[in-house]
Write an enzyme that holds these catalytic residues in place. Structure first.
Site, PDB file in Angstrom:
ATOM      1  N   THR A 353       0.827  -1.198   0.000  1.00  0.00           N
ATOM      2  CA  THR A 353       0.000   0.000   0.000  1.00  0.00           C
ATOM      3  C   THR A 353       0.861   1.248   0.000  1.00  0.00           C
ATOM      4  O   THR A 353       1.953   1.248   0.554  1.00  0.00           O
ATOM      5  CB  THR A 353      -0.887  -0.019   1.252  1.00  0.00           C
ATOM      6  OG1 THR A 353      -1.630  -1.227   1.245  1.00  0.00           O
ATOM      7  CG2 THR A 353      -1.777   1.163   1.322  1.00  0.00           C
ATOM      8  N   VAL A 354       0.362   2.356  -0.586  1.00  0.00           N
ATOM      9  CA  VAL A 354       1.038   3.641  -0.500  1.00  0.00           C
ATOM     10  C   VAL A 354       0.109   4.634   0.176  1.00  0.00           C
ATOM     11  O   VAL A 354      -1.110   4.603  -0.015  1.00  0.00           O
ATOM     12  CB  VAL A 354       1.468   4.196  -1.876  1.00  0.00           C
ATOM     13  CG1 VAL A 354       2.583   3.348  -2.468  1.00  0.00           C
ATOM     14  CG2 VAL A 354       0.301   4.294  -2.855  1.00  0.00           C
TER      15      VAL A 354
END
Length: 534
Positions: A353-354
């Protein structure tokens, strides 16, 4: 909060700026967002530019074929966006079982849900943006077209993914992943230039059509044809009928502040339930063994309830209000004793995830998170598009009696969660900690570091973290205080030191000083984190 640096290992001091700030896990993406601010865009435009850029410069964590959530503060109000996708209308537990599966696989077409990220960019741009999407996506398009040097943490996870995929992804449907992300028969090395012209072309289509091409045009047709070729469940109607959801963020009041999350299907509710339990305990000015013990126990209880009850909100058996009620928090808090427990769900009373944070000089602030899940996602890349498809369906339950069971057109329990902090109806700012099931645990720790222990954003991120894994197993960082770890062991926790910083999530924070309007930012020392500011 204390603006002096807290005595934990870090690569940087807290960052101040007056006109705008973007904090994320990759320097080029942060700079892309800042460039958009300097061109006259607002924080929402900057967030979209950064998010799109991250699909190019950090593909190990997110992509065009992933999901997104956002919390936006603008014009004195919070707005929530749920851009997670649902399962195909033709899928079901029975259909998957007929194919010989006894659980939902990690890779391939079965766990693929409709991607929501492109729709998120378009919806945010249409409602709040100042610049056209064609301008906002330019930095991402340029990096995809011309290439960029691979950063250190990115290179590490890219190599790890390649080694895993080389052993596990054997079917012809996965060949496009290798052609896209290992074009020379290997993962790109740290510092090596990598580009994807197909990715650039897809971003242009999205920009020029405000994402219509992705859901009801040429890109949608390519995705659907690829699915049909390999007997996938996703079809053209699943894409065409998809729309983002504007939602009301949910919150708990914690020691004078309101902590905000997106409502289910996301797991932000887990962080809020844990904070609701913790606010009933007195907390000292600095963390003690007792503080950590209670944090861990509160998080275990919150996870037990979250994993029992969180799913697509249309299918939830208990309302959010019930799970965040004071009587339920008191009931769960009463279970916390001196010894580590094995958590079980409670019964509420009826009633790699970012992540990025962006803010501008006009008061707009954005908390945005985007992911493919489990690194590159499903291992599927739509040929000639650069679209790496997510595998969020892996989070569905294979138990037909579970609230989160796999079903048609249903959103699964979702791990990615943006956070936001307010005080007295005024914004403090966006925060988030990415990393699968570490995310609500990171939210709890960062919020308490800020509110209870008075740490500035950088210090709040630098502080040593723990992660509850299962049962009584707890991972700690190598610089976690050893004397406290020993006390936790005596309380029954099974303590394990992890040398992998990625285990403990990757966070970003931007606060706004209520008196001066000055922005105060912190970025993650456990990755290639960067703050771009002016």
């Amino acid at each position: 909060m204390d603006y002096l640096h807290y005595p934990y290992p870090s690569r940087r001091m807290v960052t101040f700026a007056a006109n705008g700030m973007v904090a994320t896990s990759q320097p080029l993406a942060a700079q892309a967002g800042l460039d958009i601010l300097k061109k006259g865009g607002n924080a929402i435009d900057a967030a979209i530019a950064t998010a799109a850029c991250l699909t190019v410069v950090e593909p190990t964590s997110n992509g065009i074929g992933g999901d997104a959530f956002a919390i936006v503060w603008t014009n004195g109000k919070l707005y929530g966006l749920n851009a997670s996708g649902y399962s195909p209308k033709s899928i079901s537990l029975e259909a998957v079982k007929e194919r010989g599966y006894t659980e939902i696989p990690e890779h391939g077409w079965i766990p693929v849900t409709v991607p929501g990220a492109p729709a998120a960019w378009a919806a945010l741009s249409k409602r709040f943006g100042k610049l056209p999407l064609t301008e906002v996506l330019k930095p991402a398009i340029e990096y995809a077209e011309n290439g960029y040097p691979v950063s250190p943490t990115l290179g590490k996870y890219w190599q790890a993914a390649f080694q895993t995929y080389k052993k596990t992804l054997k079917g012809p449907e996965f060949s496009s992943w290798f052609a896209t992300f290992a074009p020379n028969g290997r993962a790109p090395k740290i510092g090596e230039i990598w580009a994807s012209k197909a990715h650039a072309k897809t971003l242009r289509f999205i920009a020029e059509t405000n994402a219509e091409s992705f859901y009801r045009g040429e890109l949608a047709e390519k995705i659907a044809a690829y699915s049909k070729q390999y007997n996938g469940f996703l079809d053209i109607d699943d894409l065409a009928e998809y729309e983002v959801e504007w939602v009301e963020p949910i919150s708990v009041h914690y020691r004078g502040y309101d902590v905000w999350e997106i409502p289910p299907n996301g797991q932000g509710l887990v962080a809020l339930m844990a904070l609701n339990i913790m606010k009933g305990f007195a907390v000292p000015e600095a963390p003690t063994a007792e503080t950590y013990h209670r944090q861990i126990e509160a998080m275990k209880l919150a996870f037990a309830d979250g994993q029992a009850y969180i799913t697509d909100r249309k299918h939830m058996e208990h309302r959010v209000e019930e799970l965040l009620s004071e009587p339920f928090a008191e009931m769960r808090r009463a279970l916390i004793d001196e010894e580590a427990l094995l958590p079980k769900p409670g019964t509420p009373p009826k009633g790699g995830t970012v992540y990025l944070a962006a803010a501008d000089g006009d008061g707009n602030m954005v908390s945005f998170i985007q992911s493919n899940y489990m690194g590159f996602g499903s291992g599927l890349v739509v040929p000639d598009t650069g679209i790496a498809l997510q595998n969020r369906g892996h989070n569905f339950s294979f138990d037909e009696n579970h609230v989160n069971r796999l079903a048609p057109r249903k959103k699964p329990y979702h791990t990615i969660i943006p956070g936001f902090l307010t005080k007295g109806n005024e914004p403090v700012g966006p925060f988030g900690v990415m990393g699968g099931f570490m995310q609500p645990q990171g939210h709890l720790q960062v919020v308490m570091n800020t509110i209870d222990f008075h740490l500035n954003p950088q210090a709040a991120l630098d502080a040593p973290r723990w992660q509850w894994v299962e049962g009584k197993k707890v991972l700690i960082e190598h610089h976690f205080p050893h004397h406290i770890a020993q006390v936790l062991e005596r309380k029954g926790h099974e303590i394990h030191v992890s040398l992998d910083p990625g285990t403990f999530g990757r966070g970003q924070i931007i606060w706004r000083d209520p008196n001066t309007g000055v922005l105060v930012g912190g970025t993650e020392p456990r990755t290639d984190g960067a703050i771009a500011a002016w």
